[in-house]
Structure formats: structure tokens, C-alpha cells
Design a protein around this motif. Structure first.
Motif: not given
Length: 358
Positions: A22-28, A142-143, A186-192
């Protein structure tokens, strides 16, 4: 893994993999509820009611696309979420938090640092000391992977910023808005999964009950539905198509990776005693129907693949063309053989000549 003897590691693994994808902050991540998650075509959808850059909730309707990685089960967010949820006791309810309870960030970071400490020598060999990494390092990594991890042109920086919930400044925030295509890439690329291969266009794991005659196997589909309704979804949520669809894909991932789970989950892992894993073990025909497909071997039941960049689409079309050329060659050889037989032409040299066409 084999050294994970309790639910704490299932929790930490799920938290880490979701935070990465999700490339998200921990609180999310820690505040996410099941009713913030959906499924569409080939991806999980996550909705965040608020974020640091969206405190008024104006973009709460905008989904973040999260894709599976069936080639590397330990990195796959769909399998990781399935393992974590299905290892919980009781029936899943749509109002539940994914990580219930207070101080879930503290719980995660404690396990995170413990694992680094246990494997201190391994981390030191790659130049990382104890204390160098934190939960935020996941987001940075991730980013970095998405923006500069490949020689193929990355997604637009605007899509990366929007996915990461970053402000681009008042002018850009006003004029550059979310679109699915950028978020999906973006979602695809971050899967590795490497975007340099045609396999980048892989479908998620799903149940394909197509028989040889092209019809669906009603018996297997009935079994799958019965398992979902018996073990996964409460009576209240059985009428909720979003929850049923989500559980359908999560369960298919468990079935597809069944052997991997049996080989790698600790004998005392709560997943081992889950009704879902037992159901997968007891129904071999259901397990066999869990599969992945590509554009060149898809069926009518294969989910539509989204967010694929043009160069991968071209690679997939080249694969389809090569398969058709191979079929054409085989048909020519077959027809040539029939014609030679019809004319009673044969012998060693003739057979060798026909065989050499292959």
C-alpha cells in the motif's frame, strides 16, 4: 515460516506486506477495517477514509489497487492477508478491524526489531545495523522500487504521490487528480514481479472450473460456495456480494499455495488448525481448480487483467502469435502426412523430410 510458532508472526507478516504494497503510513494500515477492502477484476481494493494529506475524507471513495504475486508466496499480499484472516478464531465479520485492538503499531514494531536482532549477522552483511530500519523504511523502500527500480519507464510521479498520500503542492493538488490506470501500474510494480517479462500480465489466483467442453463444473462450484458459507462468512455477510467475492479469491490463494503452506508453516502455527486449511486439504478437486492464467491461455472465467503497460501487452501478443504459428506448423505437417499417405508416398527419406519441418 517454519520458525513462526504463533500468531504474532502471522500478524507481523501481514502488517509488513500490506504496509509495503500500500506504500502507506503505519496509521493507515493499523486502522483499516474489512469494510475498507473490496475486490475488482484482478486486484484487492483498499479505501482509506482519511489520511495525512486527506484529513477531510474527500478522497475516501478512491481505491488503492493491490495485486497478487503468485510466483513468490512470501511476498504475496493476497496470500498473506488470507493466512492472517483465516488463522483467526471465529467467523469473519465485515465490521471487524483487520488488526483489532490498541497499539498495533507498537506490537508490530516490537516484532520487527526482534527479528532484526535475531538475524543481526545477516543484516550486517548487507550493511544494515540494528536500529537502521523502522516501519517507515518499508514505505521508503516500496516507493524507491516503484519510482526507480527498473529501466522501463516508471509510472507518472503524480500517481506515485497520490498512492503514497503525498501532497504535490497546492497547484498540482488542484489540477492533477487520481486515475485508475496510474494507480494500477503502481500496484503492479510494488509486487516485485519483473515488468520486463511477459509473466507480468499474470492473473490472480482464482478458481477456474472450465471443463474440456467449455462448460462450468457445477459440482466444484457448489463445493466452493459451500465452504465459503460454512467457514468464512457469517450469515449476515452471506448476502454481501463484496465480502463473498473477497473471500472467494482469498480462499483460492490458500488452495493454490496449499503445498507451500504445508511445507513452510510451523507445525504450531494457528493456520495449521484453521477450518479453511482443513477444507482445502480435504477437497483435492477444489485445490486443482485454483490456478493462474495469462493472456495467451486464459478462459472465459479468467479475471480481466488490469494496469498492464503497453510493452507487456505487446510481449503477451507476441506469445499468442508464436503459439498460433506453432499450431499452424503442426497442422501443415499433419495435413502433409495425410496427403502423402493418401497418395501412398512414403519411405525413410520422405519421413525424414517431413520430420525435419518440425
Amino acid at each position: 515460516g517454519k520458525n513462526s510458532s504463533n500468531g504474532e508472526y502471522l500478524f507481523a507478516h501481514a502488517y509488513l506486506v500490506l504496509e509495503w504494497n500500500l506504500m502507506a503510513r503505519s496509521e493507515n494500515v493499523q486502522s483499516c477495517h474489512l469494510n475498507h477492502i473490496g475486490w475488482d477484476n484482478d486486484s484487492l481494493l483498499f479505501y482509506f477514509p482519511t489520511s495525512k494529506s486527506n484529513q477531510g475524507g474527500e478522497n475516501s471513495h478512491v481505491p488503492c489497487h493491490v495485486y497478487s504475486n503468485p510466483f513468490q508466496p512470501h511476498l504475496c499480499p493476497v496470500l498473506t492477508l488470507a493466512k492472517y484472516l483465516f488463522a483467526q478464531t471465529g467467523i469473519i465479520s465485515i465490521g471487524d478491524k483487520i488488526f483489532p485492538g490498541k497499539h498495533q503499531y507498537g506490537r508490530f514494531i516490537k516484532i520487527f526489531h526482534k527479528i532484526i536482532k535475531v538475524h543481526e549477522a545477516d543484516f550486517r552483511r548487507v550493511g544494515i545495523e540494528v536500529g537502521d530500519l523502522s516501519s517507515h523504511s518499508t514505505r521508503k523502500g516500496a516507493i524507491t522500487l516503484v519510482s526507480s527500480g527498473c529501466t522501463v519507464s516508471p509510472p507518472p510521479m503524480a500517481s506515485i504521490c497520490l498512492c503514497a498520500c503525498w501532497s504535490m503542492g497546492p497547484i498540482k493538488d488542484q489540477y492533477i487528480h487520481y486515475e485508475k490506470a496510474g494507480d494500477q501500474f503502481v500496484g503492479w510494480l510494488v509486487t516485485c514481479i519483473s515488468s520486463l517479462t511477459k509473466e507480468f500480465a499474470v492473473s490472480p489466483v482464482y478458481f477456474d472450473t472450465t471443463k474440456e467442453d467449455g462448460t462450468r463444473d457445477d459440482e466444484i462450484e457448489s463445493k466452493i460456495t459451500q465452504i465459503l458459507r460454512t467457514y468464512l462468512v457469517s450469515n449476515m455477510e452471506q448476502a454481501n456480494p463484496t465480502m463473498l467475492l473477497l473471500m472467494h479469491f482469498l480462499f483460492s490463494s490458500i488452495c493454490f499455495h496449499h503445498e507451500y503452506l504445508l511445507q513452510n508453516e510451523n507445525a504450531r502455527s494457528p493456520l495449521r488448525t484453521s477450518a479453511v486449511l482443513h477444507a482445502a486439504t480435504a477437497n483435492e478437486d477444489v485445490r486443482r481448480s485454483a490456478c493462474i492464467r495469462y493472456p495467451w491461455n486464459k478462459t472465459a472465467q479468467t479475471p480481466q487483467v488490469t494496469g498492464i503497460p503497453p510493452h507487456v501487452v505487446l510481449e503477451a501478443e507476441m506469445e499468442i502469435l508464436q503459439m498460433k504459428m506453432e499450431e499452424t506448423k503442426n497442422d501443415i505437417i499433419k495435413e502433409m502426412g495425410k496427403e502423402l499417405d493418401r497418395r501412398h508416398i512414403g519411405g525413410t527419406r520422405t519421413n525424414l523430410a517431413v520430420s525435419s519441418i518440425r
